[in-house]
Every structure is written in structure tokens, then in C-alpha cells.
Design an enzyme around this catalytic site. Structure first.
Site, PDB file in Angstrom:
ATOM      1  N   GLU A 106       0.833  -1.206   0.000  1.00  0.00           N
ATOM      2  CA  GLU A 106       0.000   0.000   0.000  1.00  0.00           C
ATOM      3  C   GLU A 106       0.867   1.254   0.000  1.00  0.00           C
ATOM      4  OE1 GLU A 106      -3.121  -0.003  -0.393  1.00  0.00           O
ATOM      5  OE2 GLU A 106      -3.642  -2.102   0.002  1.00  0.00           O
ATOM      6  N   CYS A 165      -7.536  -1.936   8.186  1.00  0.00           N
ATOM      7  CA  CYS A 165      -6.165  -1.944   7.658  1.00  0.00           C
ATOM      8  C   CYS A 165      -5.667  -0.528   7.404  1.00  0.00           C
ATOM      9  CB  CYS A 165      -6.082  -2.787   6.391  1.00  0.00           C
ATOM     10  SG  CYS A 165      -6.321  -4.544   6.720  1.00  0.00           S
ATOM     11  N   HIS A 210      -1.319  -5.775   1.642  1.00  0.00           N
ATOM     12  CA  HIS A 210      -2.524  -6.599   1.576  1.00  0.00           C
ATOM     13  C   HIS A 210      -2.224  -7.876   0.794  1.00  0.00           C
ATOM     14  CE1 HIS A 210      -5.639  -3.403   2.699  1.00  0.00           C
ATOM     15  NE2 HIS A 210      -6.019  -4.484   3.362  1.00  0.00           N
TER      16      HIS A 210
HETATM   17  N1  PCA Z   1      -8.263  -6.879   6.294  1.00  0.00           N
HETATM   18  C1  PCA Z   1      -9.135  -5.775   6.651  1.00  0.00           C
HETATM   19  C2  PCA Z   1      -8.978  -5.602   8.131  1.00  0.00           C
HETATM   20  C3  PCA Z   1      -8.309  -6.839   8.616  1.00  0.00           C
HETATM   21  C4  PCA Z   1      -7.816  -7.523   7.403  1.00  0.00           C
HETATM   22  O1  PCA Z   1      -7.119  -8.545   7.377  1.00  0.00           O
HETATM   23  C5  PCA Z   1      -8.904  -4.525   5.821  1.00  0.00           C
HETATM   24  O2  PCA Z   1      -8.470  -4.647   4.661  1.00  0.00           O
HETATM   25  O3  PCA Z   1      -9.155  -3.415   6.287  1.00  0.00           O
END
Ligand code: PCA
Length: 194
Positions: free
Chosen positions: A79, A142, A164
Site C-alpha cells: 500500500e 487496515c 494486503h
Molecule cells: N483486512 C481488513 C482488516 C483486517 C484484514 O485482514 C482490511 O483490509 O481493512
């Protein structure tokens, strides 16, 4: 050796597992020049980042890398940015469902990750693992963690990043990636956080 604090999340949204924590668990304790400290964090607005900051204040890491599941993505996605926004389409694991709220009332609109996200994505693709720089970590927990850490550690020498990962194959959802490939991808990412 340098210290890396690496986190994964609890399951959420009806899932029984979260590939972010499953993958972090399988990482060796040393990668490249880094000694890893692993931390499992809750899918709860505010509390997740507090847990990371609490451990960071104890171990003083050189870098913090948080991992989360992004259902629907087919690639590993470092990200680039955290934004000052909470907007949840499903409740978090404590039942909070903020709608269009700032994370920090007087905070900056956004912060860029202090990890070399483009270099990491290129290294992953070079290693045969599908990856793409992402320009939005969403507005759920996240993003909450990424923004809060970047704001709290602005100007410090501690680097902060978020990656992610797709569903793992065992979750029986599509698109998915084999957990072994997610683990390999995280190793390559950590080798490239300098
Ligand atoms: N993904 C979520 C929150 C926890 C996770 O593993 C997100 O993308 O915000």
C-alpha cells in the site's frame, strides 16, 4: 541485526482464518538483515494500531510491516498511502461501524508509506509472485492501522508499511493465492524494505 515488527490480523467478516496472520506465523525468525517480532492484532478500529504501538514502544523496531487480507484482490499489494478516514461496510470485531469519520480530528489528509513500495512490488514480480502497488488500503481497519502508525511515527527513523494479501486457497474463495506463495512473497518483501 535490525528489528522488524510484523503483524497479521484476526479473522473477520465471517471467515475462520486470516491469511495475513497464517502467513506471518510461517515466516522464519530472521530474513535478510532483520530479526522478526510477530504480533497478531484485532480487527478493531483504534485497538489494532494501539496494539502495534504498544509493542513498538517495547522493542523499538527499525521497521513495522503490517499485513492484512484483501478479499477480491488476486495479487500481493503493497500500500502506498494511508488516508484519514474511517468508513466501514461491515462492523469490526467489536461491532463498530464508523461512517465517514476522520481517524484523527485534526490530522493530515494522508500519509505516504515510508517503505519502498514500488521496489517491493517489482521484486515480487521478479520472483514470480503476482504483485501490484495499491493506491488505496480502503477505509476499514487496515487503513486505520497504516494511517495511525504513519501519523504517530512521522519524523521518526522507524519505517512503516502495509501489505494486503489475497484470500488463501484454503478459504475456498476467489481469487485466491496459495499460502506458501503468500509466505514466499512476504519473505521477498522483507528482503526489499531497505
Ligand atoms: N483486512 C481488513 C482488516 C483486517 C484484514 O485482514 C482490511 O483490509 O481493512
Amino acid at each position: 541485526m535490525k528489528k522488524l515488527l510484523i503483524t497479521g490480523f484476526d479473522p473477520f467478516g465471517g471467515e475462520t482464518t486470516n491469511p495475513s496472520w497464517d502467513a506471518v506465523c510461517q515466516l522464519p525468525s530472521k530474513i535478510g538483515g532483520y530479526q522478526l517480532t510477530k504480533l497478531r492484532i484485532p480487527v478493531v478500529f483504534g485497538k489494532a494500531a494501539e496494539a502495534v504501538m504498544h509493542t513498538a514502544s517495547e522493542i523499538h523496531p527499525d521497521a513495522i510491516l503490517c499485513i492484512g487480507q484483501a478479499g477480491g484482490r488476486s495479487a500481493i499489494t503493497p500500500e502506498l498511502v494511508g488516508i484519514n478516514l474511517r468508513h466501514a461496510s461491515i462492523p469490526d470485531n467489536d461491532g463498530n461501524q464508523p461512517q465517514d469519520e476522520p481517524i484523527l480530528a485534526d490530522g493530515k489528509t494522508a500519509y505516504f508509506s515510508t517503505l519502498p513500495v514500488r521496489k517491493i512490488a517489482e521484486a515480487l514480480n521478479g520472483a514470480g509472485i503476482s504483485a501490484q502497488v495499491s493506491y488505496s488500503a480502503g477505509a476499514y481497519v487496515c487503513n486505520d492501522v497504516l494511517y495511525t502508525l504513519l501519523a504517530a511515527l512521522e519524523g521518526s527513523t522507524t519505517k512503516v508499511g502495509f501489505i494486503h494479501v489475497p484470500y488463501s486457497a484454503s478459504q475456498q474463495k476467489a481469487p485466491a493465492m496459495e499460502l506458501a506463495d503468500i509466505v514466499k512473497g512476504l519473505c521477498v518483501a522483507i528482503e526489499n524494505i531497505e
